[in-house]
Design an enzyme around this catalytic site. Structure first.
Site, PDB file in Angstrom:
ATOM      1  N   LYS A  58      -0.506   6.032  -5.733  1.00 53.06           N
ATOM      2  CA  LYS A  58      -0.151   7.459  -5.808  1.00 53.06           C
ATOM      3  C   LYS A  58       0.000   7.907  -7.261  1.00 53.06           C
ATOM      4  O   LYS A  58      -0.316   9.048  -7.613  1.00 53.06           O
ATOM      5  CB  LYS A  58       1.125   7.748  -5.024  1.00 53.06           C
ATOM      6  CG  LYS A  58       0.882   8.130  -3.585  1.00 53.06           C
ATOM      7  CD  LYS A  58       0.570   6.985  -2.671  1.00 53.06           C
ATOM      8  CE  LYS A  58      -0.808   6.811  -2.214  1.00 53.06           C
ATOM      9  NZ  LYS A  58      -1.008   5.668  -1.321  1.00 53.06           N
ATOM     10  N   ALA A 193     -14.531   2.330   4.078  1.00 55.29           N
ATOM     11  CA  ALA A 193     -14.060   3.718   3.900  1.00 55.29           C
ATOM     12  C   ALA A 193     -12.754   3.931   4.640  1.00 55.29           C
ATOM     13  O   ALA A 193     -12.564   4.931   5.333  1.00 55.29           O
ATOM     14  CB  ALA A 193     -15.121   4.702   4.375  1.00 55.29           C
ATOM     15  N   GLY A 194     -11.843   2.957   4.518  1.00 53.54           N
ATOM     16  CA  GLY A 194     -10.503   3.134   5.089  1.00 53.54           C
ATOM     17  C   GLY A 194      -9.622   3.843   4.071  1.00 53.54           C
ATOM     18  O   GLY A 194     -10.106   4.369   3.064  1.00 53.54           O
ATOM     19  N   ILE A 196      -7.468   2.750   1.816  1.00 58.68           N
ATOM     20  CA  ILE A 196      -7.449   2.220   0.444  1.00 58.68           C
ATOM     21  C   ILE A 196      -8.768   2.537  -0.265  1.00 58.68           C
ATOM     22  O   ILE A 196      -8.783   2.975  -1.418  1.00 58.68           O
ATOM     23  CB  ILE A 196      -7.153   0.700   0.468  1.00 58.68           C
ATOM     24  CG1 ILE A 196      -5.749   0.466   1.026  1.00 58.68           C
ATOM     25  CG2 ILE A 196      -7.282   0.094  -0.925  1.00 58.68           C
ATOM     26  CD1 ILE A 196      -5.400  -0.983   1.314  1.00 58.68           C
ATOM     27  N   GLY A 283      -9.826  -4.183   4.894  1.00 60.39           N
ATOM     28  CA  GLY A 283      -8.681  -4.505   5.746  1.00 60.39           C
ATOM     29  C   GLY A 283      -7.825  -5.585   5.116  1.00 60.39           C
ATOM     30  O   GLY A 283      -8.110  -6.083   4.022  1.00 60.39           O
ATOM     31  N   ASP A 324       3.926  -5.878   7.849  1.00 62.87           N
ATOM     32  CA  ASP A 324       2.490  -6.158   7.929  1.00 62.87           C
ATOM     33  C   ASP A 324       2.169  -7.499   8.588  1.00 62.87           C
ATOM     34  O   ASP A 324       1.049  -7.703   9.047  1.00 62.87           O
ATOM     35  CB  ASP A 324       1.880  -6.181   6.515  1.00 62.87           C
ATOM     36  CG  ASP A 324       1.588  -4.785   5.985  1.00 62.87           C
ATOM     37  OD1 ASP A 324       2.079  -3.811   6.576  1.00 62.87           O
ATOM     38  OD2 ASP A 324       0.870  -4.678   4.970  1.00 62.87           O
ATOM     39  N   HIS A 456       8.629  31.961   3.626  1.00 55.70           N
ATOM     40  CA  HIS A 456       7.402  32.601   3.150  1.00 55.70           C
ATOM     41  C   HIS A 456       7.480  32.822   1.652  1.00 55.70           C
ATOM     42  O   HIS A 456       8.514  33.288   1.172  1.00 55.70           O
ATOM     43  CB  HIS A 456       7.202  33.951   3.845  1.00 55.70           C
ATOM     44  CG  HIS A 456       6.010  34.686   3.316  1.00 55.70           C
ATOM     45  ND1 HIS A 456       4.722  34.332   3.670  1.00 55.70           N
ATOM     46  CD2 HIS A 456       5.914  35.716   2.437  1.00 55.70           C
ATOM     47  CE1 HIS A 456       3.867  35.135   3.038  1.00 55.70           C
ATOM     48  NE2 HIS A 456       4.558  35.988   2.284  1.00 55.70           N
TER      49      HIS A 456
HETATM   50  C1  LIG Z   1      -3.680   0.059  -2.292  1.00 54.29           C
HETATM   51  C2  LIG Z   1      -2.712   0.202  -1.162  1.00 54.29           C
HETATM   52  C3  LIG Z   1      -2.145   1.431  -0.909  1.00 54.29           C
HETATM   53  C4  LIG Z   1      -1.239   1.581   0.126  1.00 54.29           C
HETATM   54  N1  LIG Z   1      -0.699   2.815   0.340  1.00 54.29           N
HETATM   55  C5  LIG Z   1       0.208   2.970   1.328  1.00 54.29           C
HETATM   56  C6  LIG Z   1       0.833   4.226   1.524  1.00 54.29           C
HETATM   57  O1  LIG Z   1       0.570   5.188   0.798  1.00 54.29           O
HETATM   58  N2  LIG Z   1       1.754   4.330   2.512  1.00 54.29           N
HETATM   59  C7  LIG Z   1       2.073   3.275   3.331  1.00 54.29           C
HETATM   60  O2  LIG Z   1       2.901   3.433   4.217  1.00 54.29           O
HETATM   61  N3  LIG Z   1       1.485   2.070   3.172  1.00 54.29           N
HETATM   62  C8  LIG Z   1       0.578   1.893   2.184  1.00 54.29           C
HETATM   63  N4  LIG Z   1       0.029   0.654   1.986  1.00 54.29           N
HETATM   64  C9  LIG Z   1       0.429  -0.451   2.883  1.00 54.29           C
HETATM   65  C10 LIG Z   1       1.801  -1.009   2.467  1.00 54.29           C
HETATM   66  O3  LIG Z   1       1.711  -1.465   1.140  1.00 54.29           O
HETATM   67  C11 LIG Z   1       2.206  -2.130   3.403  1.00 54.29           C
HETATM   68  O4  LIG Z   1       2.174  -1.682   4.733  1.00 54.29           O
HETATM   69  C12 LIG Z   1       3.614  -2.613   3.070  1.00 54.29           C
HETATM   70  O5  LIG Z   1       3.688  -3.071   1.750  1.00 54.29           O
HETATM   71  C13 LIG Z   1       4.048  -3.713   4.026  1.00 54.29           C
HETATM   72  O6  LIG Z   1       5.343  -4.097   3.700  1.00 54.29           O
HETATM   73  P1  LIG Z   1       5.880  -5.570   4.013  1.00 54.29           P
HETATM   74  O7  LIG Z   1       7.300  -5.571   3.555  1.00 54.29           O
HETATM   75  O8  LIG Z   1       5.564  -5.939   5.396  1.00 54.29           O
HETATM   76  O9  LIG Z   1       5.001  -6.548   3.084  1.00 54.29           O
HETATM   77  P2  LIG Z   1       4.630  -6.571   1.545  1.00 54.29           P
HETATM   78  O10 LIG Z   1       4.854  -5.292   0.875  1.00 54.29           O
HETATM   79  O11 LIG Z   1       3.269  -7.167   1.479  1.00 54.29           O
HETATM   80  O12 LIG Z   1       5.679  -7.589   0.907  1.00 54.29           O
HETATM   81  C14 LIG Z   1       5.688  -8.935   1.249  1.00 54.29           C
HETATM   82  C15 LIG Z   1       6.323  -9.723   0.112  1.00 54.29           C
HETATM   83  O13 LIG Z   1       6.557 -11.042   0.568  1.00 54.29           O
HETATM   84  C16 LIG Z   1       6.173 -11.971  -0.450  1.00 54.29           C
HETATM   85  N5  LIG Z   1       5.898 -13.252   0.200  1.00 54.29           N
HETATM   86  C17 LIG Z   1       4.842 -13.601   0.981  1.00 54.29           C
HETATM   87  N6  LIG Z   1       5.006 -14.853   1.443  1.00 54.29           N
HETATM   88  C18 LIG Z   1       6.186 -15.293   0.945  1.00 54.29           C
HETATM   89  C19 LIG Z   1       6.911 -16.498   1.068  1.00 54.29           C
HETATM   90  N7  LIG Z   1       6.491 -17.522   1.826  1.00 54.29           N
HETATM   91  N8  LIG Z   1       8.082 -16.623   0.386  1.00 54.29           N
HETATM   92  C20 LIG Z   1       8.552 -15.606  -0.381  1.00 54.29           C
HETATM   93  N9  LIG Z   1       7.909 -14.430  -0.517  1.00 54.29           N
HETATM   94  C21 LIG Z   1       6.751 -14.296   0.140  1.00 54.29           C
HETATM   95  C22 LIG Z   1       4.972 -11.301  -1.089  1.00 54.29           C
HETATM   96  O14 LIG Z   1       4.743 -11.832  -2.380  1.00 54.29           O
HETATM   97  C23 LIG Z   1       5.441  -9.849  -1.114  1.00 54.29           C
HETATM   98  O15 LIG Z   1       6.200  -9.604  -2.278  1.00 54.29           O
HETATM   99  C24 LIG Z   1      -0.878   0.466   0.941  1.00 54.29           C
HETATM  100  C25 LIG Z   1      -1.425  -0.782   0.681  1.00 54.29           C
HETATM  101  C26 LIG Z   1      -2.326  -0.920  -0.357  1.00 54.29           C
HETATM  102  C27 LIG Z   1      -2.894  -2.281  -0.629  1.00 54.29           C
END
Ligand SMILES: Cc1cc2nc3c(=O)[nH]c(=O)nc-3n(C[C@H](O)[C@H](O)[C@H](O)COP(=O)(O)OP(=O)(O)OC[C@H]3O[C@@H](n4cnc5c(N)ncnc54)[C@H](O)[C@@H]3O)c2cc1C
Length: 477
Positions: A58, A193-194, A196, A283, A324, A456
């Site tokens: 962003k 074309a998702g 990202i 993806g 995720d 408005h």
């Molecule tokens: C370019 C891009 C743009 C995006 N834009 C948006 C947006 O605008 N809005 C939106 O809602 N979503 C967006 N997303 C998706 C969003 O980033 C994810 O849905 C979100 O980060 C998921 O959160 P999470 O906490 O599940 O995992 P993550 O944010 O992936 O965090 C997981 C963390 O766990 C750590 N980890 C992994 N395995 C281990 C382990 N064994 N031990 C310790 N640490 C570990 C990783 O290093 C990471 O720091 C975007 C993604 C990308 C790539």
């Protein structure tokens, strides 16, 4: 001697760090283990979202929109700027500063809420009595052992790679590389074309790259309402200038170092195109490497997602998973809400996350946003519905902003008038969609929106007008 906790959260992204704060607020002794390191090799909380996802994308979108506006829109306001230039290094520094500020903010919140902030890769070792044992390593060496009554897995996801095409983040880029290009490439290819692909393509296009997006699916933004998706396709190709090819069959890709060639087939015709940089955005896959889930019997599905029930509980006692790494949309706010819900469930509360009312946003210009069912879904489900649409073209606020483009569509049950979906393309619809989320959470009817006073001039008046249109009494239509 292991450190003892009520709750250990694995992963410090928007799922994990929020879960940890909520667990601590509820009185649990809590630790959050996160492995992410920034390009300088320093720990940086916030996960994908803050470091290489939502927030930096962003930041760059805004920089590129400003650059575009200086060149193309300012003159209409009577402001002349000659020889506008983009300093990519300064743009990237601004982005990094935002990340550093917010990552520090999370560390501060951990301190404030007494969450133990543990850096390293967490690995599940098994059970000792009623406790889970978690080993933490950094740079290959064990640095800590934690014991926890409850474990919340929030390890997130990583970019899916094309088989045989390793990402080097020099020529072939994933999201991290696409957010860190130090100069504007002349020819940029994007596979996928998702969300990202469209956001990254928009950034570099507005900064001057020729951008070609190759998408395997024949339908553009298949998850979106197709009326809005069609309008988005037209705007992004015609106005933003993205060259989006749908229904493409990707063939051989050769990374030549200084460039990359992509062979593909479109409508039976074979083509090869040369790019200076190629973003692969096809993806994301769940992150379970290093977690040692298999060894402790953690159930995962055939695609590698941790299997959970509707409460985010895994097949193992007191082990939960969110964000995720589990089913459902890969969105930061979905991860956070699951995190809160799990912490509250551990505390014996009865929280609920409504998956039917999760907003989706694509931050292109104009933005695309929606909540609830699309018209295609309602038809497939045989639901009788009515709809109202209205546009931004004559909206006073949108005209003032110079962004009088786009549409709002409201879908409501034909019998009860309950709002079933709100779909939009237009200025700041990332903010406007919340009106739909709130309305749907409160089970509002389209008539409710039609009878609520909207300021408005405001962009939200277009939602008001769409709601009036659903009742066939639009005032400005
Ligand atoms: C370019 C891009 C743009 C995006 N834009 C948006 C947006 O605008 N809005 C939106 O809602 N979503 C967006 N997303 C998706 C969003 O980033 C994810 O849905 C979100 O980060 C998921 O959160 P999470 O906490 O599940 O995992 P993550 O944010 O992936 O965090 C997981 C963390 O766990 C750590 N980890 C992994 N395995 C281990 C382990 N064994 N031990 C310790 N640490 C570990 C990783 O290093 C990471 O720091 C975007 C993604 C990308 C790539």
């Amino acid at each position: 001697m292991s450190q003892q906790f009520d709750v250990v959260v694995i992963g410090g992204g928007p799922g994990g760090y929020v879960a940890a704060i909520r667990a601590a607020q509820l009185g649990f002794s809590t630790a959050c283990v996160d492995a992410f390191k920034n390009p300088e090799g320093k720990p940086s909380l916030g996960g994908t979202c803050l470091n290489v996802g939502c927030i930096p994308s962003k930041a760059l979108l805004q920089s590129s929109e400003n650059f575009h506006a200086v060149q193309h829109d300012f003159a209409k306001h009577g402001i002349s700027v000659e020889n506008a230039k983009i300093d990519v290094a300064a743009m990237l520094k601004r982005k990094e500063d935002i990340i550093t500020k917010n990552a520090g903010g999370i560390a501060f919140l951990f301190k404030k809420n007494k969450v133990a902030n543990v850096h390293g890769l967490a690995s599940l070792k098994g059970r000792e009595g009623e406790k889970w044992v978690i080993e933490v390593s950094d740079n290959g060496a064990v640095v800590d052992t934690l014991e926890a009554t409850h474990v919340i897995i929030a390890t997130g996801s990583s970019p899916r790679q094309l088989p045989g095409l390793p990402v080097d983040n020099v020529t072939v880029l994933d999201n991290a590389g696409a957010l860190a290009l130090t100069e504007v490439p002349k020819r940029l290819g994007v596979i996928g074309a998702g969300v990202i692909g469209l956001e990254m393509g928009s950034v570099w296009k507005r900064l001057g790259a020729e951008v070609t997006i190759l998408e395997a699916m024949p339908t553009f933004l298949a998850a979106a309402d197709q009326q809005i998706a069609k309008e988005a396709f037209k705007t992004l190709t015609r106005d933003t200038g993205l060259d989006i090819q749908l229904g493409v069959k990707i063939g051989a890709i050769e990374n030549k170092g200084a460039s990359v060639s992509v062979a593909y087939e479109l409508n039976g015709e074979a083509k090869t195109v040369e790019f200076d940089k190629l973003i692969v955005s096809i993806g994301r896959v769940p992150n379970t490497a290093g977690l040692n889930g298999e060894a402790v019997g953690l159930q995962m599905d055939e695609r590698g997602f941790v299997v959970v029930d509707e409460h985010c509980h895994t097949n193992l006692p007191n082990m939960w998973a969110i964000g995720d790494v589990v089913r459902g949309p890969m969105l930061a706010h979905k991860a956070s809400e699951e995190g809160v819900a799990v912490a509250e469930r551990i505390a014996g509360q009865k929280p609920h996350v409504d998956f039917g009312v999760i907003p989706w946003v694509i931050y292109t210009s104009p933005e695309i946003a929606w909540v609830g069912k699309t018209e295609e879904q309602l038809k497939a489900e045989g639901v009788e519905y009515k709809k109202g649409t209205s546009g931004f073209a004559a909206n006073g606020r949108a005209l003032g902003l110079g962004q009088a483009q786009g549409t709002v569509k409201i879908l409501a049950c034909a019998k009860t008038d309950r709002i079933l979906g709100l779909h939009m393309i237009g200025p700041m619809v990332s903010e406007l969609v919340t009106e739909g989320v709130v309305s749907m959470e409160f089970k509002a009817a389209s008539e409710d929106l039609a009878r609520i006073v909207h300021a408005h001039p405001s962009l939200a008046e277009v939602i008001h007008e769409a709601a009036l249109a659903a009742d066939k009494r639009a005032l400005h239509g």
